[in-house]
Design an enzyme around this catalytic site. Structure first.
Site, PDB file in Angstrom:
ATOM      1  N   PHE A 303      41.425  43.392  44.410  1.00  0.00           N
ATOM      2  CA  PHE A 303      41.868  42.643  43.235  1.00  0.00           C
ATOM      3  C   PHE A 303      40.922  41.514  42.844  1.00  0.00           C
ATOM      4  CE2 PHE A 303      44.446  41.619  47.026  1.00  0.00           C
ATOM      5  CZ  PHE A 303      43.955  40.354  47.318  1.00  0.00           C
ATOM      6  N   CYS A 306      38.756  42.516  40.007  1.00  0.00           N
ATOM      7  CA  CYS A 306      39.544  42.847  38.813  1.00  0.00           C
ATOM      8  C   CYS A 306      40.074  41.607  38.107  1.00  0.00           C
ATOM      9  CB  CYS A 306      40.711  43.758  39.186  1.00  0.00           C
ATOM     10  SG  CYS A 306      40.223  45.391  39.796  1.00  0.00           S
ATOM     11  N   HIS A 307      40.156  40.488  38.816  1.00  0.00           N
ATOM     12  CA  HIS A 307      40.862  39.317  38.276  1.00  0.00           C
ATOM     13  C   HIS A 307      40.186  38.037  38.750  1.00  0.00           C
ATOM     14  CE1 HIS A 307      44.282  36.495  37.720  1.00  0.00           C
ATOM     15  NE2 HIS A 307      44.747  37.389  36.894  1.00  0.00           N
ATOM     16  N   PHE A 308      39.292  37.476  38.035  1.00  0.00           N
ATOM     17  CA  PHE A 308      38.668  37.935  36.795  1.00  0.00           C
ATOM     18  C   PHE A 308      37.181  38.172  37.056  1.00  0.00           C
ATOM     19  CE2 PHE A 308      41.985  34.843  35.582  1.00  0.00           C
ATOM     20  CZ  PHE A 308      42.796  35.634  34.784  1.00  0.00           C
ATOM     21  N   VAL A 313      39.898  35.654  41.880  1.00  0.00           N
ATOM     22  CA  VAL A 313      41.095  35.076  42.476  1.00  0.00           C
ATOM     23  C   VAL A 313      42.139  36.169  42.627  1.00  0.00           C
ATOM     24  CG1 VAL A 313      40.736  32.736  41.598  1.00  0.00           C
ATOM     25  CG2 VAL A 313      42.014  34.383  40.213  1.00  0.00           C
TER      26      VAL A 313
END
Length: 412
Positions: A303, A306-308, A313
């Site tokens: 993740f 993917c974020h960001f 984070v």
């Protein structure tokens, strides 16, 4: 100008925001839904997530090219497909500017195939579908264009979501009307409050509000969490309480519950957010049950990228899912739902969750841990509903609080 002694808190620890009711008025709901042409399509969304922001929003944003900027999630966390309506003008932050987004839900999305029950969308995915268009609307309005020399980070601070009905969304198109309810700017900080209302086939099924903030790097570096820098220990540590210790397998589908049912289990793979847990059957601040759970943070966790983009984070929504997963462990260990035929986990209908974030987990934070105090267990012939209040820490700092988190054990 307001004095800010905590980057997320203002005026004696309270955020600047209005007092809008938690549930959005009916004009935000989508009635008689029909698919419409895209004003912004996948090309624009991908550029906002990973590419050229001016290719998405126009030449005004050229000043931000080549810089780290607030983005929308990408890859497996990109959870809206298009923008089909915009009632907003750049720099016009009053009178509730709004947009409508759509998301085409894949029949076999990764978050369905990896979940414990094939037709239940994880709560984190519901949250991301609801909240990602808020960031798009904020950027479209030019929220940071008034400060072209400043570098901002974009963070969700708090919110609430009421799920009216847990429905099977596979293969459907979700429509989400998002409105900016208020916007407050001051040197180095912008605070904005949004309302969202998600519908499918003309039925409003999930709605709420969310507050976001733009912050400069120095503000995020000086975070003090929910307890203003104090290291508040979890309940079981404060009270020296022992319980049932559980070490979870890497593939959580291998975890063996007390009730033998193929779909009554934890999710796995990308939805695996915990390594260990401690269950105290009648413990906690309410004497109705308690769970402590933890996870070692891997800097390579999926993740983060993917974020960001350029701002890795852990999404707060995945922290909420970690809390839900810990509550599922409590249900499995207690054998709740043993009277049901083919029990499985779903969401509770007509139920509201309220969350507060005062920090985030990054690749170097080492460990997250959380606790849930069970507040109620409701058992009927058809289902069991478990409700609790939760906190989540990164090492030495409590950063999330969630009230009214609920899971449901449903029979066939």
């Amino acid at each position: 100008e307001k004095k800010v002694d905590d980057p997320y808190r203002m005026d004696n620890g309270e955020l600047i925001m209005d007092n809008d009711p938690p549930i959005i008025n009916s004009q935000l709901s989508i009635i008689n839904y029909k698919k419409r042409p895209a004003l912004f399509d996948d090309y624009h969304i991908e550029n906002f997530a990973l590419g050229s922001i001016s290719a998405c929003f126009g030449p005004d944003f050229q000043v931000f090219e080549g810089r780290r900027i607030p983005r929308t999630p990408n890859g497996d966390l990109k959870l809206f497909s298009r923008i089909v309506e915009i009632n907003a003008e750049r720099f016009a932050f009053k009178n509730e500017p709004n947009l409508t987004s759509e998301y085409d839900v894949p029949v076999e999305a990764w978050y369905y195939t990896q979940n414990s029950y094939a037709s239940t969308m994880p709560y984190s995915v519901l949250m991301e579908i609801a909240l990602q268009p808020c960031g798009f609307l904020s950027a479209y309005l030019g929220s940071t264009l008034a400060y072209p020399e400043q570098d901002f980070y974009f963070r969700n601070l708090d919110g609430n979501g009421k799920l009216h009905r847990d429905i099977d969304l596979r293969g459907k198109t979700i429509s989400n009307r998002v409105a900016l309810l208020s916007s407050t700017s001051m040197p180095g900080i912008i605070i904005q409050k949004f309302g969202f209302a998600m519908s499918c086939d003309g039925e409003l099924f999930y709605e709420g509000t969310a507050v976001f903030g733009y912050f400069q790097p120095a503000s995020l570096a000086d975070q003090v969490g929910l307890d203003r820098g104090k290291d508040i220990k979890p309940w079981y540590e404060q009270n020296g309480v022992a319980g049932k210790a559980i070490v979870l397998a890497q593939e959580q589908g291998l975890y063996q519950p007390k009730v033998n049912a193929p779909d009554y289990r934890l999710a796995g793979q990308q939805l695996n957010f915990l390594d260990s847990a401690l269950v105290v059957a009648n413990g906690g601040r309410n004497g109705k049950g308690y769970v402590y759970a933890a996870k070692t943070i891997d800097p390579n966790d999926w993740f983060f990228t993917c974020h960001f983009y350029q701002d890795p984070v852990m999404p707060g929504s995945l922290g909420i899912d970690a809390i839900i997963q810990a509550m599922q462990i409590f249900a499995l260990e207690r054998g709740l739902g043993s009277h049901l035929q083919s029990p499985h986990f779903t969401h509770a209908d007509e139920h509201e969750i309220v969350w507060i974030y005062r920090g985030q987990i990054g690749p170097g934070d080492g460990r997250l841990y959380l606790e849930i105090d069970i507040t109620d267990i409701k058992t009927t012939a058809e289902q069991v509903t478990i409700i609790g209040d939760a906190s989540l820490w990164k090492t030495g700092m409590r950063i999330y609080e969630a009230k009214g988190v609920a899971i449901r054990v449903q029979g066939q």
